[in-house]
Design a protein around this motif. Sequence first.
Motif, PDB file in Angstrom:
ATOM      1  N   ARG A  51     -53.954  32.384 -61.400  1.00  0.00           N
ATOM      2  CA  ARG A  51     -54.450  32.982 -62.906  1.00  0.00           C
ATOM      3  C   ARG A  51     -55.981  32.332 -62.611  1.00  0.00           C
ATOM      4  O   ARG A  51     -56.135  31.313 -62.253  1.00  0.00           O
ATOM      5  CB  ARG A  51     -53.899  32.114 -63.886  1.00  0.00           C
ATOM      6  N   THR A  52     -56.916  33.546 -63.159  1.00  0.00           N
ATOM      7  CA  THR A  52     -58.192  33.096 -62.913  1.00  0.00           C
ATOM      8  C   THR A  52     -58.601  32.106 -63.892  1.00  0.00           C
ATOM      9  O   THR A  52     -58.115  31.896 -64.930  1.00  0.00           O
ATOM     10  CB  THR A  52     -59.069  34.403 -63.243  1.00  0.00           C
ATOM     11  N   SER A  53     -59.564  31.204 -63.265  1.00  0.00           N
ATOM     12  CA  SER A  53     -60.013  29.990 -64.015  1.00  0.00           C
ATOM     13  C   SER A  53     -61.452  29.820 -64.006  1.00  0.00           C
ATOM     14  O   SER A  53     -61.731  30.136 -62.677  1.00  0.00           O
ATOM     15  CB  SER A  53     -59.315  28.708 -63.708  1.00  0.00           C
ATOM     16  N   THR A  54     -62.018  29.184 -64.888  1.00  0.00           N
ATOM     17  CA  THR A  54     -63.592  28.701 -64.719  1.00  0.00           C
ATOM     18  C   THR A  54     -63.675  27.292 -64.358  1.00  0.00           C
ATOM     19  O   THR A  54     -64.840  26.816 -64.199  1.00  0.00           O
ATOM     20  CB  THR A  54     -64.293  29.083 -65.966  1.00  0.00           C
ATOM     21  N   THR A  55     -62.590  26.614 -64.301  1.00  0.00           N
ATOM     22  CA  THR A  55     -62.619  25.131 -63.919  1.00  0.00           C
ATOM     23  C   THR A  55     -61.878  25.074 -62.616  1.00  0.00           C
ATOM     24  O   THR A  55     -61.199  25.553 -62.176  1.00  0.00           O
ATOM     25  CB  THR A  55     -62.071  24.237 -64.892  1.00  0.00           C
ATOM     26  N   VAL A  56     -62.247  23.702 -62.081  1.00  0.00           N
ATOM     27  CA  VAL A  56     -61.559  23.531 -60.677  1.00  0.00           C
ATOM     28  C   VAL A  56     -60.700  22.202 -60.948  1.00  0.00           C
ATOM     29  O   VAL A  56     -60.961  21.163 -61.016  1.00  0.00           O
ATOM     30  CB  VAL A  56     -62.642  23.142 -59.733  1.00  0.00           C
ATOM     31  N   GLU A  57     -59.420  22.487 -60.957  1.00  0.00           N
ATOM     32  CA  GLU A  57     -58.442  21.323 -61.056  1.00  0.00           C
ATOM     33  C   GLU A  57     -57.496  21.658 -60.183  1.00  0.00           C
ATOM     34  O   GLU A  57     -56.914  22.651 -59.824  1.00  0.00           O
ATOM     35  CB  GLU A  57     -57.939  21.478 -62.503  1.00  0.00           C
ATOM     36  N   GLY A  58     -57.100  20.623 -59.285  1.00  0.00           N
ATOM     37  CA  GLY A  58     -55.972  20.508 -58.499  1.00  0.00           C
ATOM     38  C   GLY A  58     -54.616  20.514 -58.959  1.00  0.00           C
ATOM     39  O   GLY A  58     -54.566  20.414 -60.189  1.00  0.00           O
ATOM     40  N   PRO A  59     -53.602  20.895 -58.186  1.00  0.00           N
ATOM     41  CA  PRO A  59     -53.613  21.382 -56.759  1.00  0.00           C
ATOM     42  C   PRO A  59     -54.266  22.797 -56.621  1.00  0.00           C
ATOM     43  O   PRO A  59     -53.985  23.577 -57.421  1.00  0.00           O
ATOM     44  CB  PRO A  59     -52.135  21.053 -56.172  1.00  0.00           C
ATOM     45  N   LEU A  60     -54.783  22.859 -55.327  1.00  0.00           N
ATOM     46  CA  LEU A  60     -55.472  24.182 -55.130  1.00  0.00           C
ATOM     47  C   LEU A  60     -55.073  24.717 -53.774  1.00  0.00           C
ATOM     48  O   LEU A  60     -54.734  23.777 -52.789  1.00  0.00           O
ATOM     49  CB  LEU A  60     -56.952  24.121 -55.045  1.00  0.00           C
ATOM     50  N   ASN A  61     -54.891  25.955 -53.822  1.00  0.00           N
ATOM     51  CA  ASN A  61     -54.637  26.717 -52.294  1.00  0.00           C
ATOM     52  C   ASN A  61     -55.581  27.684 -52.182  1.00  0.00           C
ATOM     53  O   ASN A  61     -56.036  28.633 -52.911  1.00  0.00           O
ATOM     54  CB  ASN A  61     -53.269  27.225 -52.462  1.00  0.00           C
ATOM     55  N   TYR A  62     -56.321  27.691 -51.186  1.00  0.00           N
ATOM     56  CA  TYR A  62     -57.158  28.849 -50.694  1.00  0.00           C
ATOM     57  C   TYR A  62     -56.745  29.402 -49.214  1.00  0.00           C
ATOM     58  O   TYR A  62     -56.168  28.796 -48.452  1.00  0.00           O
ATOM     59  CB  TYR A  62     -58.611  28.251 -50.087  1.00  0.00           C
ATOM     60  N   LEU A  63     -56.867  30.498 -49.035  1.00  0.00           N
ATOM     61  CA  LEU A  63     -56.560  31.332 -47.858  1.00  0.00           C
ATOM     62  C   LEU A  63     -57.999  31.712 -47.166  1.00  0.00           C
ATOM     63  O   LEU A  63     -58.792  32.109 -47.644  1.00  0.00           O
ATOM     64  CB  LEU A  63     -56.068  32.831 -48.208  1.00  0.00           C
ATOM     65  N   ILE A  64     -57.905  31.190 -45.871  1.00  0.00           N
ATOM     66  CA  ILE A  64     -59.263  31.308 -45.145  1.00  0.00           C
ATOM     67  C   ILE A  64     -58.998  32.120 -43.813  1.00  0.00           C
ATOM     68  O   ILE A  64     -58.031  31.762 -43.019  1.00  0.00           O
ATOM     69  CB  ILE A  64     -59.690  29.881 -44.618  1.00  0.00           C
TER      70      ILE A  64
END
Length: 326
Positions: A51-64
């Motif tokens: 879900r799109t968010s304007t804040t950075v709150e974990g846990p987070l998953n990124y595809l690199i």
Amino acid sequence: MAPRWAKIFLGAGLVLLLAAGLGAVGLRVLVWRYERAVDQQRLLDATARQRTSTTVEGPLNYLIIGSDLRVSNPAGGQRADTIVLAHIPAGLGHAYLISVPRDLRVPIPADAASGYGGGTDKINAAYQYGRVGLVSAALTQLTGVRFDGAAIIDFSGFRRVIDLLGGVTICVDTETRSIHTGHVFTAGCHEMSGAQALDYARQRYDLPNGDFDRQRHHQQILKAILAEMSDAGDLANPVKLDQLFRAVGSSLTVDTNGVQLPDLALALRGIRADDLVGVQVPAHSEMLGGVSYALLDPPADALFAALARADLATWLTANPRWVNKL
């Protein structure tokens, strides 16, 4: 090989700010200055996007994804030479780098935009068919994990980053001869230039574990870059700092999922080289119909489940075999 990236999309240019001794205000100002140097696009498929968010709150998953498009052969197209899932737990204090074998045999969904009808193939084929969007859709279908952002890394750009840093220290476990240049990487720790580091990270033949060792070498180099970037002495020079930021920026295409880059930089500023944990996906190589694939082993399902519930630490403690030595 490793670099256009993002935990380094996470880290790369972002760690530079800390290394320069900047506080929160200085960090935010400097990232705003260089934000335009980073190509920002919507990379993820809708089915794979958290879900799109304007804040950075974990846990987070990124595809690199590390693309193997090379300036010397632009007509050769590009493949997903490196695929990494970067998981940052709730405290945002460290990151797990989970390397996905590029030859991993997976179901790939249909992609209306490219006209691909779907099928079973190597995961890096999804990048050829539908770029990052299709790779993300295939991985979400496989793992059940949705992503908070994505990044593509350009190999040639990160070669310049390494050279600007004065090289990186890489410890070689097994003597390896480059099939591209003929250079022999002897066992031991060596200072490598950008060209040498990227050449080393591309090798998989003659290694005890083939492509799985190559994946670990990618993780090693990313850690080495972050370690070098954390050298405050090197980055005290404002001219060098400017060059590094521009080089990092020109090497990245990112999807931050609605988060502003300065906010992302501020939230992830505490992650350092020693906070990286390399993870290998349980899999083995096998020939099917004359084609070499990587096939998942049973522990992979449990790994993906642990990732989905943000409890990788517990799973890795019980399964230390899959932790890579960086």
